[in-house]
Enzyme design. Structure first.
Site, PDB file in Angstrom:
ATOM      1  N   ARG A   1      10.104 -11.917  44.380  1.00  0.00           N
ATOM      2  CA  ARG A   1      10.408 -13.053  43.516  1.00  0.00           C
ATOM      3  C   ARG A   1       9.683 -14.317  43.960  1.00  0.00           C
ATOM      4  O   ARG A   1       9.519 -14.563  45.150  1.00  0.00           O
ATOM      5  CB  ARG A   1      11.921 -13.317  43.526  1.00  0.00           C
ATOM      6  CG  ARG A   1      12.340 -14.586  42.816  1.00  0.00           C
ATOM      7  CD  ARG A   1      13.834 -14.737  42.739  1.00  0.00           C
ATOM      8  NE  ARG A   1      14.431 -13.784  41.804  1.00  0.00           N
ATOM      9  CZ  ARG A   1      15.742 -13.700  41.584  1.00  0.00           C
ATOM     10  NH1 ARG A   1      16.577 -14.471  42.251  1.00  0.00           N
ATOM     11  NH2 ARG A   1      16.209 -12.831  40.722  1.00  0.00           N
TER      12      ARG A   1
ATOM     13  N   GLU B   1      10.396  -3.765  39.410  1.00  0.00           N
ATOM     14  CA  GLU B   1      11.203  -3.434  38.231  1.00  0.00           C
ATOM     15  C   GLU B   1      11.357  -1.927  38.063  1.00  0.00           C
ATOM     16  O   GLU B   1      12.434  -1.438  37.714  1.00  0.00           O
ATOM     17  CB  GLU B   1      10.595  -4.043  36.963  1.00  0.00           C
ATOM     18  CG  GLU B   1      10.665  -5.562  36.886  1.00  0.00           C
ATOM     19  CD  GLU B   1      12.078  -6.100  36.911  1.00  0.00           C
ATOM     20  OE1 GLU B   1      13.025  -5.316  36.723  1.00  0.00           O
ATOM     21  OE2 GLU B   1      12.241  -7.308  37.125  1.00  0.00           O
TER      22      GLU B   1
ATOM     23  N   GLN C   1      18.074   1.562  37.497  1.00  0.00           N
ATOM     24  CA  GLN C   1      19.284   2.301  37.909  1.00  0.00           C
ATOM     25  C   GLN C   1      19.412   2.402  39.425  1.00  0.00           C
ATOM     26  O   GLN C   1      19.940   3.386  39.946  1.00  0.00           O
ATOM     27  CB  GLN C   1      19.276   3.706  37.282  1.00  0.00           C
ATOM     28  CG  GLN C   1      19.420   3.679  35.784  1.00  0.00           C
ATOM     29  CD  GLN C   1      20.771   3.176  35.355  1.00  0.00           C
ATOM     30  OE1 GLN C   1      21.756   3.865  35.495  1.00  0.00           O
ATOM     31  NE2 GLN C   1      20.824   1.961  34.856  1.00  0.00           N
TER      32      GLN C   1
ATOM     33  N   GLY D   1      15.108   8.658  44.402  1.00  0.00           N
ATOM     34  CA  GLY D   1      15.695   9.271  43.207  1.00  0.00           C
ATOM     35  C   GLY D   1      14.913   9.043  41.930  1.00  0.00           C
ATOM     36  O   GLY D   1      13.955   8.267  41.899  1.00  0.00           O
TER      37      GLY D   1
ATOM     38  N   TYR E   1      13.532  -2.602  28.514  1.00  0.00           N
ATOM     39  CA  TYR E   1      13.941  -3.534  29.557  1.00  0.00           C
ATOM     40  C   TYR E   1      12.749  -3.968  30.414  1.00  0.00           C
ATOM     41  O   TYR E   1      12.493  -5.169  30.592  1.00  0.00           O
ATOM     42  CB  TYR E   1      15.039  -2.955  30.470  1.00  0.00           C
ATOM     43  CG  TYR E   1      15.097  -3.767  31.727  1.00  0.00           C
ATOM     44  CD1 TYR E   1      15.672  -5.031  31.706  1.00  0.00           C
ATOM     45  CD2 TYR E   1      14.449  -3.341  32.892  1.00  0.00           C
ATOM     46  CE1 TYR E   1      15.636  -5.856  32.824  1.00  0.00           C
ATOM     47  CE2 TYR E   1      14.405  -4.157  34.009  1.00  0.00           C
ATOM     48  CZ  TYR E   1      14.997  -5.406  33.969  1.00  0.00           C
ATOM     49  OH  TYR E   1      14.934  -6.216  35.047  1.00  0.00           O
TER      50      TYR E   1
ATOM     51  N   ASP F   1      19.521  -5.954  30.770  1.00  0.00           N
ATOM     52  CA  ASP F   1      19.738  -4.852  31.712  1.00  0.00           C
ATOM     53  C   ASP F   1      21.238  -4.625  31.866  1.00  0.00           C
ATOM     54  O   ASP F   1      22.047  -5.185  31.129  1.00  0.00           O
ATOM     55  CB  ASP F   1      19.089  -5.180  33.058  1.00  0.00           C
ATOM     56  CG  ASP F   1      19.915  -6.183  33.843  1.00  0.00           C
ATOM     57  OD1 ASP F   1      20.536  -7.046  33.207  1.00  0.00           O
ATOM     58  OD2 ASP F   1      19.944  -6.100  35.078  1.00  0.00           O
TER      59      ASP F   1
END
Length: 352
Positions: free
Chosen positions: A30, A51, A56, A95, A134, A152
């Site tokens: 950021r 992102e 998730q 994941g 998104y 989101d």
DNA sequence: AAATCGGGGTC
DNA sequence: GACCCAGATTT
């Protein structure tokens, strides 16, 4: 709340931005609001990478993967030039492995079709692999201040409370998007990040700190003192159980036999030890070869849509006839593309 | 519209 | 244990 949101109350974006200027989270990808005001622009590569990793996935889980990836591959061209296998190895444990394949494909598309520069509009970004509604909106807003709604999971919750939405979010997603779109200010990137920070800190799933929230006094749920009643949950379906067996083989040198999973489906393209089909009914172990097999216990692993119970077996197999896989030294296991499930299996067999 | 696709942080 | 996370893609 009446559906649809015919005349939704605007969000006080000035109040939200004022809060963000004082309370923005410090994150590796950021650019702080004060720096943005001085003209510092975020690096689209780093924003995109973060992102995708954050899809998730919690900030806490992403942090070290993000630092590792940007260390190995500082620019999009570096990632595009890397072998897919290397990307999968580094992604192991995070994941949703289709993300890693799409990440690599996207990096190559940016280099090959866009001259190494990310497109600047949400619509163009969404044509790239792994970038949906998104992520496209988030990159366009954060990097280029496109005035677009960034919706989101945090925003689902914040808006469901703000409007006291009396149906599950899925049934009103486009209404929420339209309501949010009508509130996006010029500082679109900071506004998007501000709303997500708000959801992550003040308007959290199990704690709503309404007294210090900049959305007061407009929030309908807070006015009623009922923030935690929202969002309304859809009926949850129960998680079925599947069972199977995993076979850990070591040779005279202590090396472990590994193989690759099919390139489609669950854990696609990742590394595994040989294992049975995973069925609903308990099944006897069909050992891959004749050996002195020892039962090492059970591993339980919970996936999104089922729970897996694997019986772990190990055996010493010298000069075995095996096809398609490879032998890996225990010290090299750390660098293999092993998802968490099979790391648990190896640990159960005493090989962690 | 519903199903598929991981894993961990946190209560 | 249950919940849920800066969702995308396939069916």
């Amino acid at each position: 709340m009446a559906m649809p949101l015919s005349d939704p109350h605007r969000i006080d974006s000035a109040a939200v931005l004022g809060w963000y200027d004082r309370h923005a989270r410090d994150l590796p990808w950021r650019v702080a609001p004060a720096d943005r005001q001085r003209g510092v622009r975020p690096d689209p590569y780093r924003v995109w990478l973060s992102e995708v990793m954050l899809q998730q996935t919690t900030v806490a889980a992403v942090r070290k993967y993000f630092l590792r990836f940007t260390d190995l591959w500082p620019e999009v061209a570096d990632l595009a030039a890397a072998p897919l296998d290397a990307v999968l190895r580094e992604w192991a444990g995070l994941g949703y492995y289709a993300r890693a394949r799409n990440l690599h494909a996207c990096a190559q598309a940016v280099v090959r079709e866009h001259g190494g520069a990310f497109p600047t509009s949400s619509a163009e970004l969404q044509r790239l692999p792994g970038i949906g509604a998104y992520t496209g909106a988030a990159i366009a807003a954060i990097c280029f201040d496109e005035q677009i709604a960034v919706l989101d999971g945090n925003l689902d919750r914040v808006l469901a409370r703000y409007y006291a939405l009396d149906v599950p979010v899925r049934e009103a997603k486009e209404d929420l998007r339209a309501a949010l779109q009508a509130s996006v200010p010029e500082r679109a990137g900071d506004f998007a990040q501000a709303m997500m920070d708000l959801g992550a800190t003040i308007c959290a799933p199990r704690v709503a700190s309404c007294l210090v929230c900049p959305l007061q006094p407009d929030c309908a749920a807070a006015r009623a003192g009922e923030a935690l009643l929202y969002p309304v949950k859809p009926e949850k379906t129960e998680r079925p159980v599947r069972r199977g067996h995993a076979f850990v083989m070591t040779d005279a040198a202590g090396d472990v036999y590994l193989q690759s999973r099919p390139h489609k489906g669950l854990l696609a393209g990742m590394t595994e030890v040989p294992n049975s089909d995973w069925g609903v009914e308990p099944d006897g172990p069909a050992f891959p070869l004749d050996a002195d097999w020892r039962h090492r216990g059970q591993v339980v692993h919970v996936f999104t849509h089922f729970r897996l119970e694997l019986e772990v077996w190990s055996a010493r197999v010298d000069g075995a006839m095996l096809d398609g896989g490879w032998w890996s030294e225990p010290a090299a296991l750390k660098g293999e593309a092993l998802p968490t499930l099979f790391r648990k299996v190896l640990a159960r067999a005493g090989l962690d």
